[in-house]
Design an enzyme around this catalytic site. Structure first.
Site, PDB file in Angstrom:
ATOM      1  N   LYS A  41      45.022  49.973  39.812  1.00  0.00           N
ATOM      2  CA  LYS A  41      46.245  49.208  39.747  1.00  0.00           C
ATOM      3  C   LYS A  41      45.946  47.722  39.532  1.00  0.00           C
ATOM      4  CE  LYS A  41      48.577  52.242  43.032  1.00  0.00           C
ATOM      5  NZ  LYS A  41      49.101  52.341  44.379  1.00  0.00           N
ATOM      6  N   GLU A  97      39.916  44.891  33.139  1.00  0.00           N
ATOM      7  CA  GLU A  97      39.666  45.110  34.563  1.00  0.00           C
ATOM      8  C   GLU A  97      39.942  43.826  35.340  1.00  0.00           C
ATOM      9  OE1 GLU A  97      39.727  46.927  37.078  1.00  0.00           O
ATOM     10  OE2 GLU A  97      37.962  48.191  36.850  1.00  0.00           O
ATOM     11  N   ASP A  98      40.292  43.975  36.612  1.00  0.00           N
ATOM     12  CA  ASP A  98      40.538  42.809  37.455  1.00  0.00           C
ATOM     13  C   ASP A  98      39.233  42.204  37.967  1.00  0.00           C
ATOM     14  OD1 ASP A  98      39.966  44.961  39.131  1.00  0.00           O
ATOM     15  OD2 ASP A  98      41.622  44.591  40.509  1.00  0.00           O
ATOM     16  N   ASP A 101      32.135  44.461  39.805  1.00  0.00           N
ATOM     17  CA  ASP A 101      31.025  44.160  40.702  1.00  0.00           C
ATOM     18  C   ASP A 101      29.816  45.037  40.349  1.00  0.00           C
ATOM     19  OD1 ASP A 101      32.117  46.479  41.814  1.00  0.00           O
ATOM     20  OD2 ASP A 101      32.582  45.574  43.729  1.00  0.00           O
ATOM     21  N   LYS A 129      31.527  39.598  39.399  1.00  0.00           N
ATOM     22  CA  LYS A 129      30.568  39.420  40.503  1.00  0.00           C
ATOM     23  C   LYS A 129      29.215  39.973  40.071  1.00  0.00           C
ATOM     24  CE  LYS A 129      33.233  40.104  44.673  1.00  0.00           C
ATOM     25  NZ  LYS A 129      33.415  40.943  45.868  1.00  0.00           N
ATOM     26  N   VAL A 151      37.952  39.438  48.010  1.00  0.00           N
ATOM     27  CA  VAL A 151      39.069  38.643  47.502  1.00  0.00           C
ATOM     28  C   VAL A 151      40.301  39.501  47.267  1.00  0.00           C
ATOM     29  CG1 VAL A 151      37.620  36.840  46.479  1.00  0.00           C
ATOM     30  CG2 VAL A 151      38.226  38.851  45.116  1.00  0.00           C
ATOM     31  N   ASP A 157      43.821  43.886  45.817  1.00  0.00           N
ATOM     32  CA  ASP A 157      44.487  44.187  47.082  1.00  0.00           C
ATOM     33  C   ASP A 157      43.518  44.400  48.222  1.00  0.00           C
ATOM     34  OD1 ASP A 157      44.673  47.579  47.775  1.00  0.00           O
ATOM     35  OD2 ASP A 157      43.579  46.823  46.036  1.00  0.00           O
ATOM     36  N   ARG A 163      48.525  42.015  46.344  1.00  0.00           N
ATOM     37  CA  ARG A 163      48.394  42.005  44.883  1.00  0.00           C
ATOM     38  C   ARG A 163      49.288  40.941  44.234  1.00  0.00           C
ATOM     39  NH1 ARG A 163      45.617  46.559  43.119  1.00  0.00           N
ATOM     40  NH2 ARG A 163      45.796  48.421  44.406  1.00  0.00           N
TER      41      ARG A 163
END
Length: 174
Positions: A41, A97-98, A101, A129, A151, A157, A163
């Site tokens: 999401k 993508e948000d 990592d 990251k 974060v 979230d 969010r």
């Protein structure tokens, strides 16, 4: 309990970086058929802003994935919970993508779409990251590099909360 500690990335910095990424993507793909695929999401907020910065028509779709493993080891196994509806054969794909990592999920998805007939597959993220990277995956469009902090905000979230924050916050969790 979760506590918002500090703003890591203010709204204006996010907005500026999204505009820059949109301009770069527009230059790279002008005149080509491009499909943006957002990873739900978290990427929904970023993708909505990003696609408005791209200067030509693009297709969009979304998918939801889960990675399974335990805290001690990361298996890298990816389960597709919601697949895309779009036929991607012969088209350029941009995975949106948000946060990246470990890179394990994106490496898997990139291979999946190439094996499904995509002409090309590139990755775009607003937050990166690299200090946590476990997979060798190229992130062609990297927004903002962040430290190894937990974060929230701008789509990210904690327990499905936060969010909607317009900036990225560092949080303390217990």
């Amino acid at each position: 309990m979760t506590e918002l500690q500090k703003v890591l990335i203010p709204r204006e910095e996010l907005r500026r970086r999204v505009q820059e990424l949109g301009a770069e993507i527009s230059r790279d793909y002008e005149g080509q058929e491009l499909i943006l695929i957002g990873i739900l999401k978290g990427a929904a907020v970023f993708m909505a802003d990003l696609m408005r910065e791209i200067t030509f028509p693009v297709g969009i779709d979304f998918m939801a994935v889960s990675s399974y493993g335990n805290a001690a080891t990361t298996s890298g196994a990816v389960i597709i919970r919601k697949d895309i509806d779009t036929d991607i054969r012969g088209k350029h794909i941009l995975l949106v993508e948000d946060l990246i990592d470990t890179g394990l999920t994106l490496k898997h998805l990139k291979e999946h779409f190439l094996n499904s007939g995509a002409l090309s597959v590139r990755i775009c993220t607003i937050l990166n990251k690299p200090s946590r990277r476990l997979a060798d995956v190229e992130v062609e469009y990297s927004g903002i590099e962040i430290p190894d902090e937990f974060v929230v905000g701008y789509g990210l979230d904690y327990a499905e909360q936060y969010r909607n924050l317009p900036e990225v916050w560092v949080v303390a969790t217990e």
